[in-house]
Structures are given as structure tokens and as C-alpha cells.
Design an enzyme around this catalytic site. Structure first.
Site, short mmCIF file in Angstrom:
data_model
loop_
_atom_site.label_atom_id
_atom_site.label_comp_id
_atom_site.label_asym_id
_atom_site.label_seq_id
_atom_site.Cartn_x
_atom_site.Cartn_y
_atom_site.Cartn_z
CD GLU A 16 -1.55 -2.39 1.81
OE1 GLU A 16 -0.32 -2.63 1.90
OE2 GLU A 16 -2.42 -3.20 2.15
CG LEU A 17 4.69 3.51 2.23
CD1 LEU A 17 3.85 4.68 2.74
CD2 LEU A 17 5.82 3.22 3.22
CE LYS A 18 5.58 -0.72 -6.51
NZ LYS A 18 6.92 -0.32 -6.91
CE LYS A 114 23.49 -4.00 -3.32
NZ LYS A 114 22.27 -4.33 -4.01
CD GLU A 485 16.79 -7.32 -18.65
OE1 GLU A 485 16.30 -7.32 -17.52
OE2 GLU A 485 18.00 -7.11 -18.85
CB CYS A 517 8.74 -4.19 -3.16
SG CYS A 517 8.10 -2.92 -2.07
CG HIS A 643 25.05 -4.50 -14.44
ND1 HIS A 643 25.52 -3.20 -14.49
CD2 HIS A 643 23.98 -4.47 -13.61
CE1 HIS A 643 24.75 -2.44 -13.73
NE2 HIS A 643 23.82 -3.19 -13.19
CB CYS A 645 23.56 -3.05 -8.56
SG CYS A 645 22.42 -3.55 -9.81
CG HIS A 696 19.22 3.98 -8.76
ND1 HIS A 696 20.52 4.01 -9.23
CD2 HIS A 696 18.91 2.68 -8.60
CE1 HIS A 696 20.97 2.77 -9.33
NE2 HIS A 696 20.01 1.94 -8.95
N1 GLN Z 1 19.85 -6.54 -16.76
C1 GLN Z 1 19.15 -6.04 -15.62
C2 GLN Z 1 18.34 -4.82 -16.01
O1 GLN Z 1 18.76 -4.12 -16.87
C3 GLN Z 1 20.11 -5.67 -14.54
C4 GLN Z 1 19.38 -5.10 -13.37
C5 GLN Z 1 20.23 -4.85 -12.17
O2 GLN Z 1 21.43 -4.74 -12.28
N2 GLN Z 1 19.65 -4.72 -11.04
O3 GLN Z 1 17.31 -4.55 -15.43
ZN ZN Z 2 22.39 -2.73 -11.78
#
Ligand code: GLN
Ligand code: ZN
Length: 758
Positions: A16-18, A114, A485, A517, A643, A645, A696
Site C-alpha cells: 500500500e505504501l509503495k 546496501k 527484458e 520492492c 554487470h 549494481c 535511480h
Molecule cells: N539486466 C538487468 C536490467 O537491466 C540488470 C538489473 C540490475 O542490475 N539490477 O534490469
Molecule cells: Zn544494476
């Protein structure tokens, strides 16, 4: 014996909060309406805990975005650039969280990191030399009062001063030590305020105590708390730790005037030994974290009760608690219709954990507790554990040899072969994989899941999106394309759904950051690949373009780290099973003409043990080989990307190079590119794409801003090694900002080349 909960999840059982917060961001909800939704959630959470019979219920564990950011705002740790915007209180708060681009200015968000070894991300507080640390906020007091109105005398929770100072970033000359006086004063005031409000207990969270501490750290901690506790008055202070043991500071901690000490007996390997060796003061209450706040398996009473027996012999006053905040587990099994009743017996989410706490207290009241019905019932479940087994997979893992972990030929040779074959431009541009998951994409998936449309219709729609995405990337002028994706709800869930050995929930959401989430799958049994998972969409995308297409997979460490892991086999065996499955997919993509394959290890660093002494033996010694196993079977010319994050991997830079990928992209823009120096110092061999802008946040980076980033990177790295890309996938963003941002990125590359390479 009483029960306590360190913190409760806050996004709501149905997120709900999201949804409310996102509506507020879009202007579809007023601030007042948002606050009302938030208040309702707090009430629900308190009610749940109260009716379960929990004695110590937290307040101020709630947050509209992040509780570290809440603490920064509470203490006036707000950088000048946000104050200068002259925004209202909550707009300023969200500007720090998400960046701000509007009439009042253009400012990026604060960095995000994190939270210890979890998949939760906090906003990094930033101290400037001008920062005047003062208690200015009202949130904890208001929420305590609110609880009172609802008939619950809560235990307010605040991030402790030590952890707060340790997590913060210092942008000027001043360091943590320069804020000791101010922060001590502020925390003492917090206690006074709570005393005035007649709070009985206040909980200070100090998870930083479970990391490796230096002599200075210990001195800092003691100095802070001696001062604060000197002024504590009538309120009782609970020092709460979690995510590990406090071996470096146990003796100092028990000597200080805390009224309660919270220790984690799930992840805190040495806490029990510490108690056995050094005892526990009679005048203090032990808050014993024995119900796992991070995993979703039911508590095995035959493991927990003997621990309690030992603890009881040391402590006079004793409270049963969760091992950490329940923020890291989903709400309740009640909203799960797809898991069988039989399977449900093995699980326990936040709500069910409340019952475990209460039940454990009940059982311990009985002398021969192993004869109680509750104990017998609990044991019967574990005795009958007949998880999905796959002998073939187990045998494959057993028969792996050194050679299976070594790709041939060596990196430099592959680099030469690949340069020759692909002849990519300098500073090749690409993205991390996902494109915006717009409403139509989500709707298509939802309709398919509900059975409203056929598999053909579902796939046809995704292919239409892929075609649009390819056309768009060609128009933007990117060099290596992706399919976007669109078929993926989540980078781990998607693979889990296609692999044997996983089970899925419908609503088991866990907060990752802010309004985001994740719904981690549960690794229930042995893992294996049933069929190709990505080959169709990738080859379809490649068929639409002459540019190279990058296949997109999630790596074994990330799948493991973002799932709820099994507790009945070692993590190492589990990750190798997953690696074998992903390896099959890699080889299948290669066979089908996909020459560039990205294996995301977004989550590699987050489960790095908090203590250095455990890094290799408990993690890297199997995690890095698992990645190598995934790609060691490909041809020399197949280019393996990965990759990550985050940008904080200076300390494991050599291990990351040892993953032996050909290209790695990672986050950098949000954390000032300091990693580039580290790459250089370590002669990092892998080609790298340090993200040139932050995805982000919805703000659009300008051409000159990206150029500046590139110039900085190129000043320090050989240009043949550099790739250009955003810092993560684009799925959470909108099309408009994505298109503009990527165009600016490509333009910036053109201009940099024009300026410098001619
Ligand atoms: N390939 C994923 C994307 O582009 C990688 C996401 C991630 O690093 N959290 O969403
Ligand atoms: Zn990433």
C-alpha cells in the site's frame, strides 16, 4: 519471559505504501492523503503485533522512504544544496532521496548503499563542514504519540549515533569525531523528549558494531554512549545489534549503562561464546534474537530451545526477539494461494514469526518442553522434510573439476580475437538490459498470468515491444543493443520461474529501496534447467538488427543472493547447481548466434561477509568460481559481459577481475567515480563501463554533464578499455526520460570523440 520485535516491515502487506507514495510523486495524491495512508499502515502493524501478544512493539520503524534518511533529517544533516532549493519539508526529504528537477533547481539524489549484508538500500547521510547537527525533527516523537493514541506504548527505534556516524559521508575537512559533541547532545535530548512522553524503553540500533572495529571505533563508541547514558534519566535504553556478533566490543558494551542489550543469535556466530566467556550483567536485560528476521523458513525449535537454555543460565532478565528487523521478510503467508498447505508448513513470514516468538515463550515455561504438543508438532515438520531432489544435478556438482572453472584462452588473447571480429567503435555505447516496464508491459503480463490472454497473445505483444525497442536503440545510435527484458517481472524471479527447484509467492514482497520492492523466489529443492529461457526472445531481437545484440542473463550468485536460500544444504552446493543451469543457457544462446552475453551479478557484493576474516572461506571461495563455471565453456570470440549494481568494490577488485568476464558495467555516477582510480592502480584487465548517469532518479542528465563524467574517466583509463552506459537497467524509468537521457549519452560520446580523438 517477554517478546520483542526489532522492527516491522512498512510497505504494507499489499504494498500500500509503495502505491500511495508513487501516486504522490505523480501528483495523484496530496501529501495529506499520503500521510493518512502511512498512518493507517502504522496502526495495522501495531495491531497485528499487539494481537499476536508481542510485548515490545517498535515505533519509528516506519519510514516514507528510508530510516537512515529519516535520522539525517531528524538531526538536521541536510546538505546545503537541498536547503537551497527552499522546498517544503517533505519535498526536501524526497529531493534528498530521489533528486529534484523543477522550478526550484536541479539537484541529484544522495548516494544510496546496501544496508549491511541485506538487499535493503539506505540513503547515505552527508556531512559538510557547515553541517549543524541538531535535534530538529519530530517524527519519532509523533509516532510514539500516535502509538499511544492507538493504545500501544511502543518502544521507539532510532539508528544509533555510532552507526549513523559510521555510515555517513564527510565531504569537507571535518570527520565523525568533529560531530561527537553535537550528536551526543542530540541523542541525550531524544531521551529527554521520550521521558517527557513517558516512553519506557528506547531502542538504539547499532548494527555497525558487528563489523570489524578498530581501536578508534571502540573509543568512539564508548565516548558517545558514556555521554549519552549519563544523561538518560528514567528511560531505559536498549542497545540493539544485528547481522552478526559483537566480538570486538562485547566487554565495553556490557560495562556501559545500557538497560538492555540486543544480540543476534542467528547470524551472530560468536555471541553465545561471548556470553559464556564473559557473562552477562545481572542488572541488564538480554534481548535474544532467535527468530530469523532474514529468512522465511520456520523456526526449528530443536535448534532454538537449547540456545535459550544456555542463555537462561546467564541472564536474569530475558526477552525473546527477532534476529534483526522483520523489514527483510515478507508480511504473511495468508495472502499466498499458490503455495501448497504442505509447503506452507515450512515457512514463516513476519506475521507468522510473531506467533513463533510467543509460542517459544510458552514452550519454555514447561520444564520438559520436548514433550509439549507445540514442540512435537514443530519437529514432525522437520522430520518429514522431503524436498525436491535431483540426483543427476547432485552428481554433476560432485564431478566438477578445476578445468570446468577455467575459460580458454586467456583474457588478452580473447580480447584480441574479439576486437578483430567485432570491430566495435571506441567507447562503445550500450545499456544494462531492461527498458521501461510501462503500464502496457505490466498489463500484458498480468493478463497472461490471470489466464485472460493466451501464450501466443502474450508473446506476440512482447515481440512487438522488442521490435519497438530495437528500432528505438537504432535511432538513438547505441552500438550494442538489448531486447529490453519486457518478459521479465524481475531479473531473478524470471529465471526462478523457468528453473526447477524454485517456488513462488504471490505477495511476498520485500522492500529494496524507497518504493521499490522485490519478490524473492524461494529455493525449495535442487535446481536445474528445464528448457531454454531466453533464447527465443534474444534471437528474435537479433533477427531485427544488423547491430550486435547482447543476450541477458542473471548470474548464479545474484540468483542465490536474491532468493530465499535453503537452509538444509550448503550455499556453495546450491550456487553451483544454479551455475550449471545458467551455463546451459549461455551455451544455448551462443549456439543460436548470440555473440555478446551479459551475465548480471548485480548482487555479488551484498552477501560479502561483514567481517574480512570470513570473506574468502565463507563466500568468495565459492562465489567467484560459480561465475567462472557459467562462462568457461564458450568460444573465445563470445564476449561475456557482467554487470554490478554498485561501485564499492575496491576491496575485492582483484576477485572481480578473477571472474574473468570480458566486459563489466557498474554503478559509478552516484558515487563520484573514485573506483576508476582503483581500477587503474590494480591494472584491472576487464574492459569497463562505469555508469555515466544515475538511473535511480527521474532526472535527465545533460550532454555536458555526461561529457564531464567521460572526460574524468578517460583521464584515468586507457580509452580502448572503456564502455559507455547508464549505471543500471532502465526498467523503473519512463520512456520519455530514458530516450532523452540515452540520446544525451550518445551525443556526449560523439562530442568527446570529436574534441579529443581527432
Ligand atoms: N539486466 C538487468 C536490467 O537491466 C540488470 C538489473 C540490475 O542490475 N539490477 O534490469
Ligand atoms: Zn544494476
Amino acid at each position: 519471559m517477554k517478546t520483542a520485535v526489532i522492527g516491522y516491515p512498512r510497505v504494507g502487506a499489499l504494498r500500500e505504501l509503495k502505491f500511495a507514495t508513487e501516486k504522490y510523486f505523480n501528483g495523484d495524491l496530496t501529501e495529506k492523503e499520503l500521510q493518512k495512508a502511512a498512518k493507517q499502515l502504522r496502526k495495522d502493524h501495531w495491531d497485528k503485533q499487539q494481537s499476536a501478544g508481542i510485548d515490545f512493539i517498535s515505533s519509528n520503524d516506519f519510514s516514507l522512504y528510508d530510516n537512515v534518511l529519516d535520522t539525517a533529517v531528524l538531526l538536521n544533516v541536510i546538505p546545503k544544496r537541498y536547503k537551497a532549493l527552499g522546498l517544503e519539508e517533505s519535498a526536501e526529504y524526497f529531493a534528498m532521496a530521489r533528486g529534484y528537477q523543477g522550478e526550484q533547481g536541479d539537484v541529484k539524489a544522495l548516494a544510496m548503499k546496501k544496508w549491511f549484508n541485506t538487499n535493503y538500500h539506505y540513503i547515505v547521510p552527508e556531512f559538510e563542514d557547515e553541517t549543524e547537527l541538531l535535534l530538529v525533527g519530530e517524527k519519532p516523537f509523533k509516532e510514539f504519540d500516535e502509538g499511544k493514541q492507538e493504545g500501544v506504548i511502543t518502544k521507539p527505534v532510532i539508528i544509533g549515533p555510532f552507526t549513523f556516524l559510521k555510515l555517513a559521508k564527510y565531504t569537507g575537512e571535518k570527520k565523525a569525531e568533529d560531530f561527537i559533541e553535537a550528536i551526543t547532545k542530540a541523542y541525550a535530548q531524544i531521551l529527554t523528549r521520550f521521558q517527557e512522553l513517558s516512553a519506557e524503553w528506547v531502542q538504539f540500533d547499532e548494527p555497525a558494531l558487528v563489523t570489524d572495529l578498530t581501536e578508534e571505533d571502540r573509543a568512539l563508541f564508548v565516548q558517545l554512549y558514556q555521554n549519552i547514558l549519563d544523561q538518560k534519566g528514567q528511560v531505559k535504553v536498549l542497545l540493539q545489534t544485528y547481522f552478526g556478533d559483537i566480538r570486538d566490543i562485547y566487554q565495553q558494551v556490557i560495562d556501559l549503562a545500557f538497560d538492555g542489550i540486543g544480540l543476534d543469535f542467528v547470524e551472530g556466530k560468536q555471541n553465545l561464546t561471548l556470553l559464556n566467556n564473559f557473562g552477562f550483567p545481572k542488572d541488564k536485560t538480554l534481548f535474544a534474537g532467535v527468530v530469523n528476521g532474514k529468512n522465511i523458513w520456520r523456526n526449528d525449535y530443536s535448534v532454538t530451545l537449547p540456545v535459550l537454555d544456555q542463555l537462561k543460565s546467564h541472564c536474569q532478565s530475558f526477552v525473546l526477539s527477532t534476529s534483526c528487523s522483520l523489514l527483510h521478510v515478507p508480511y504473511t503467508l495468508k495472502n499466498e494461494q499458490q503455495i501448497t498447505d504442505r509447503q506452507k508448513l515450512y515457512f514463516s513470514f513476519a506475521e507468522e514469526k510473531l506467533n513463533e516468538l510467543v509460542e517459544l515463550v510458552d514452550i519454555t515455561k514447561v520444564e520438559n518442553y520436548f514433550e509439549t504438543d507445540q514442540f512435537k508438532e514443530n519437529q514432525e515438520i522437520f522430520d518429514r522434510r522431503d524436498q525436491f531432489q535431483n540426483q543427476a544435478v547432485q552428481a554433476k556438482v560432485k564431478s566438477l573439476t578445476e578445468a570446468d572453472f577455467q575459460r580458454q584462452p586467456v583474457f588478452a588473447e580473447r580480447e584480441r580475437i574479439q576486437r578483430e571480429k567485432y570491430n566495435l567503435p571506441l567507447l562503445p555505447t550500450t545499456t544494462i538490459g531492461s527498458f521501461p516496464q510501462t503500464a502496457d508491459v505490466k498489463k500484458n503480463r498480468a493478463q497472461y498470468k490471470k489466464g485472460e490472454i493466451s501464450l501466443e497473445q502474450y508473446t506476440a505483444f512482447n515481440k512487438k515491444k522488442i521490435a519497438e525497442c530495437i528500432a528505438l536503440q537504432e535511432e538513438i545510435g547505441l552500438d550494442i543493443l538489448v531486447h529490453g527484458e519486457f518478459e521479465r517481472n524481475d531479473m531473478v524471479e524470471y529465471f526462478g520461474e523457468h528453473l526447477a527447484g524454485f517456488i513462488f509467492t504471490q505477495n511476498a514482497w520485500v522492500q529494496s529501496y524507497g518504493t521499490r520492492c522485490v519478490k524473492p523466489p524461494i529455493i525449495w529443492g535442487d535446481v536445474s534447467r528445464i528448457d531454454a529461457m531466453t533464447v527465443d526472445y534474444s534471437t528474435y531481437a537479433q533477427s531485427l538488427t544488423n547491430k550486435p545484440l547482447k543476450g541477458m542473463l542473471t548470474g548464479p550468485i545474484t540468483i542465490l543472493n536474491w532468493s530465499f536460500p535453503r537452509e538444509d544444504i550448503p550455499l556453495k552446493d546450491c550456487v553451483l547447481q544454479i551455475a550449471l543451469a545458467i551455463r546451459e543457457e549461455v551455451l544455448d544462446l551462443e549456439k543460436n548466434g548470440i555473440n555478446h552475453i551479459q551475465v548480471d551479478e548485480a548482487a555479488l557484493r551484498e552477501k560479502l561477509p561483514l567481517r574480512k576474516s570470513d570473506w574468502y572461506s565463507e563466500y568468495l571461495d565459492w562465489a567467484i568460481p560459480a561465475f567462472r563455471l557459467v562462462h568457461s565453456g564458450v568460444k573465445p570470440e563470445t564476449q561475456i559481459h557482467t554487470h554490478m549494481c554498485y561501485s564499492e568494490f575496491s576491496d575485492i577488485i582483484k576477485d572481480i577481475d578473477q571472474m574473468d568476464a570480458d566486459v563489466i558495467t557498474f554503478e559509478a555516477s552516484r558515487s563520484d567515480l573514485s573506483i576508476v582510480d582503483v581500477l587503474r592502480e590494480n591494472q584491472f584487465k576487464t574492459q569497463v563501463g562505469p555508469g555515466v548517469y544515475d538511473i535511480h532518479s527521474p532526472r535527465i542528465p545533460s550532454v555536458s554533464e555526461i561529457k564531464a563524467v567521460l572526460t574524468q574517466i578517460l583521464a584515468k583509463m586507457p580509452r580502448e578499455k572503456v564502455w559507455v552506459n547508464p549505471d543500471c537497467g532502465l526498467k523503473t524509468r519512463g520512456n520519455k526520460e530514458v530516450i532523452e537521457s540515452l540520446k544525451n549519452m550518445v551525443k556526449a560520446v560523439e562530442e568527446v570523440k570529436k574534441d579529443g580523438f581527432e
